[in-house]
Write an enzyme that holds these catalytic residues in place. Sequence first.
Site, PDB file in Angstrom:
ATOM      1  N   ARG A   1       6.773   5.020   9.253  1.00  0.00           N
ATOM      2  CA  ARG A   1       5.357   5.237   9.486  1.00  0.00           C
ATOM      3  C   ARG A   1       4.940   3.834  10.304  1.00  0.00           C
ATOM      4  O   ARG A   1       5.516   2.895  10.264  1.00  0.00           O
ATOM      5  CB  ARG A   1       4.669   4.842   8.207  1.00  0.00           C
ATOM      6  CG  ARG A   1       3.784   5.535   7.597  1.00  0.00           C
ATOM      7  CD  ARG A   1       3.448   5.583   6.084  1.00  0.00           C
ATOM      8  NE  ARG A   1       2.488   4.232   5.936  1.00  0.00           N
ATOM      9  CZ  ARG A   1       1.948   3.981   4.783  1.00  0.00           C
ATOM     10  NH1 ARG A   1       2.279   4.707   3.719  1.00  0.00           N
ATOM     11  NH2 ARG A   1       1.154   2.742   4.643  1.00  0.00           N
TER      12      ARG A   1
ATOM     13  N   ARG B   1       0.641  -7.002   4.984  1.00  0.00           N
ATOM     14  CA  ARG B   1       0.299  -6.180   4.173  1.00  0.00           C
ATOM     15  C   ARG B   1       0.365  -6.937   2.517  1.00  0.00           C
ATOM     16  O   ARG B   1      -0.425  -7.059   1.642  1.00  0.00           O
ATOM     17  CB  ARG B   1       0.801  -4.697   4.144  1.00  0.00           C
ATOM     18  CG  ARG B   1       0.024  -3.976   5.048  1.00  0.00           C
ATOM     19  CD  ARG B   1       1.085  -2.864   5.397  1.00  0.00           C
ATOM     20  NE  ARG B   1       1.163  -1.701   4.699  1.00  0.00           N
ATOM     21  CZ  ARG B   1       2.292  -1.123   4.540  1.00  0.00           C
ATOM     22  NH1 ARG B   1       3.271  -1.390   5.490  1.00  0.00           N
ATOM     23  NH2 ARG B   1       2.368  -0.101   3.765  1.00  0.00           N
TER      24      ARG B   1
ATOM     25  N   LYS C   1       3.379   3.872  -5.756  1.00  0.00           N
ATOM     26  CA  LYS C   1       2.007   4.392  -6.180  1.00  0.00           C
ATOM     27  C   LYS C   1       2.001   5.977  -5.707  1.00  0.00           C
ATOM     28  O   LYS C   1       1.622   6.772  -6.532  1.00  0.00           O
ATOM     29  CB  LYS C   1       0.623   3.770  -5.596  1.00  0.00           C
ATOM     30  CG  LYS C   1       0.455   2.475  -5.800  1.00  0.00           C
ATOM     31  CD  LYS C   1      -0.676   1.759  -5.405  1.00  0.00           C
ATOM     32  CE  LYS C   1      -0.819   1.544  -3.894  1.00  0.00           C
ATOM     33  NZ  LYS C   1       0.147   0.419  -3.524  1.00  0.00           N
TER      34      LYS C   1
ATOM     35  N   ARG D   1      11.582   3.809   4.092  1.00  0.00           N
ATOM     36  CA  ARG D   1      11.048   4.961   3.813  1.00  0.00           C
ATOM     37  C   ARG D   1      10.612   5.875   4.990  1.00  0.00           C
ATOM     38  O   ARG D   1      10.197   5.496   6.056  1.00  0.00           O
ATOM     39  CB  ARG D   1       9.694   4.768   2.563  1.00  0.00           C
ATOM     40  CG  ARG D   1       8.656   4.523   3.504  1.00  0.00           C
ATOM     41  CD  ARG D   1       7.485   4.556   2.268  1.00  0.00           C
ATOM     42  NE  ARG D   1       6.348   3.929   2.897  1.00  0.00           N
ATOM     43  CZ  ARG D   1       5.348   3.432   2.082  1.00  0.00           C
ATOM     44  NH1 ARG D   1       5.341   3.250   0.673  1.00  0.00           N
ATOM     45  NH2 ARG D   1       4.092   2.736   2.483  1.00  0.00           N
TER      46      ARG D   1
ATOM     47  N   ARG E   1      -9.093  -2.249  -3.051  1.00  0.00           N
ATOM     48  CA  ARG E   1      -8.357  -3.239  -2.744  1.00  0.00           C
ATOM     49  C   ARG E   1      -9.044  -4.481  -2.444  1.00  0.00           C
ATOM     50  O   ARG E   1      -8.346  -5.679  -2.232  1.00  0.00           O
ATOM     51  CB  ARG E   1      -7.787  -2.857  -1.201  1.00  0.00           C
ATOM     52  CG  ARG E   1      -6.819  -1.555  -1.070  1.00  0.00           C
ATOM     53  CD  ARG E   1      -5.455  -2.058  -1.145  1.00  0.00           C
ATOM     54  NE  ARG E   1      -4.596  -1.744   0.240  1.00  0.00           N
ATOM     55  CZ  ARG E   1      -4.128  -0.521   0.477  1.00  0.00           C
ATOM     56  NH1 ARG E   1      -4.411   0.507  -0.197  1.00  0.00           N
ATOM     57  NH2 ARG E   1      -3.265  -0.496   1.260  1.00  0.00           N
TER      58      ARG E   1
HETATM   59  P1  AMP Z   1      -1.796   2.561   2.191  1.00  0.00           P
HETATM   60  O1  AMP Z   1      -1.159   3.959   2.718  1.00  0.00           O
HETATM   61  O2  AMP Z   1      -2.353   2.411   0.951  1.00  0.00           O
HETATM   62  O3  AMP Z   1      -0.372   1.278   2.137  1.00  0.00           O
HETATM   63  O4  AMP Z   1      -2.722   1.843   3.390  1.00  0.00           O
HETATM   64  C1  AMP Z   1      -2.557   2.170   4.683  1.00  0.00           C
HETATM   65  C2  AMP Z   1      -3.476   1.005   5.396  1.00  0.00           C
HETATM   66  O5  AMP Z   1      -4.978   1.580   5.279  1.00  0.00           O
HETATM   67  C3  AMP Z   1      -3.846  -0.431   4.772  1.00  0.00           C
HETATM   68  O6  AMP Z   1      -2.934  -1.265   5.425  1.00  0.00           O
HETATM   69  C4  AMP Z   1      -5.081  -0.677   5.355  1.00  0.00           C
HETATM   70  O7  AMP Z   1      -5.278  -1.095   6.626  1.00  0.00           O
HETATM   71  C5  AMP Z   1      -5.715   0.705   5.033  1.00  0.00           C
HETATM   72  N1  AMP Z   1      -6.547   0.854   3.727  1.00  0.00           N
HETATM   73  C6  AMP Z   1      -6.161   1.738   2.802  1.00  0.00           C
HETATM   74  N2  AMP Z   1      -6.790   1.491   1.729  1.00  0.00           N
HETATM   75  C7  AMP Z   1      -7.584   0.935   1.910  1.00  0.00           C
HETATM   76  C8  AMP Z   1      -8.906   0.245   1.358  1.00  0.00           C
HETATM   77  N3  AMP Z   1      -9.144   0.405  -0.121  1.00  0.00           N
HETATM   78  N4  AMP Z   1      -9.439  -0.936   1.645  1.00  0.00           N
HETATM   79  C9  AMP Z   1      -9.081  -1.189   3.239  1.00  0.00           C
HETATM   80  N5  AMP Z   1      -8.094  -0.767   3.837  1.00  0.00           N
HETATM   81  C10 AMP Z   1      -7.298   0.143   3.279  1.00  0.00           C
END
Ligand code: AMP
Length: 212
Positions: free
Chosen positions: A160, A171, A14, A125, A91
């Site tokens: 990360r 996840r 993404k 990554r 999400r």
């Molecule tokens: P990402 O960088 O998009 O993989 O997000 C990292 C973490 O942030 C996820 O594993 C969730 O804990 C939280 N997170 C990001 N976006 C959302 C969302 N739309 N709803 C709930 N948690 C989120």
Amino acid sequence: MKKIILFGPPGAGKGTFSAQIRDVLPEIIHISTGDILRENLKGETPLGLKAKKYMDKGELVPDDVVIDMIKDRLKKKDVKKHGFVLDGFPRTYTQAEALNNITKIDYVVLLKVDEDIIIKRILGRYSCPDCGEIYNKYFMKPKIEGVCDECGASIKFEQRSDDNEETLRNRLNVYKENANPILEFYRKKGKVKEVNYENKLTEQEVKKVLEI
Ligand code: AMP
């Protein structure tokens, strides 16, 4: 002006696809809920402190927290003027419904990638601490080991904190549980475009997906 949702499992690309979109639509605003949450975590804001325990485990931050955060961001002038790419939101079905009450999107780009590739993409990554350029220890190392191609800063492989195997499995499961109802919501509206994203698209292909 485009209003786009980028959808797909963690590691689908993404972030990379957002950068490809910005190459062809330079003014569009990239909104990543993960990035906003990580900034808040780093700054130890009340929002960051609330989100931390969920993010550390790879669980979703509660809907009301993320929905308020997105509502605030979508109110800003830059977004109203230039449109947006949403990366990491919605999400959950509740988030999709909430977004639908805030604004109408043009389409959802669903990035499809085989799970083996996803795992390597995520566990390998890392990024430059200075300019944020993304690398991968399996697929995309810098040209000179330890030196960022973009800005020349010295870099090392550093994951990360939520890119470890256990959190990743969680996840991916969270994604699988939530994805179908969200996609169904948008399919009914005829908004979903599927893209095979195992390899980067050409600029022409990106334009075709975006209908520009
Ligand atoms: P990402 O960088 O998009 O993989 O997000 C990292 C973490 O942030 C996820 O594993 C969730 O804990 C939280 N997170 C990001 N976006 C959302 C969302 N739309 N709803 C709930 N948690 C989120």
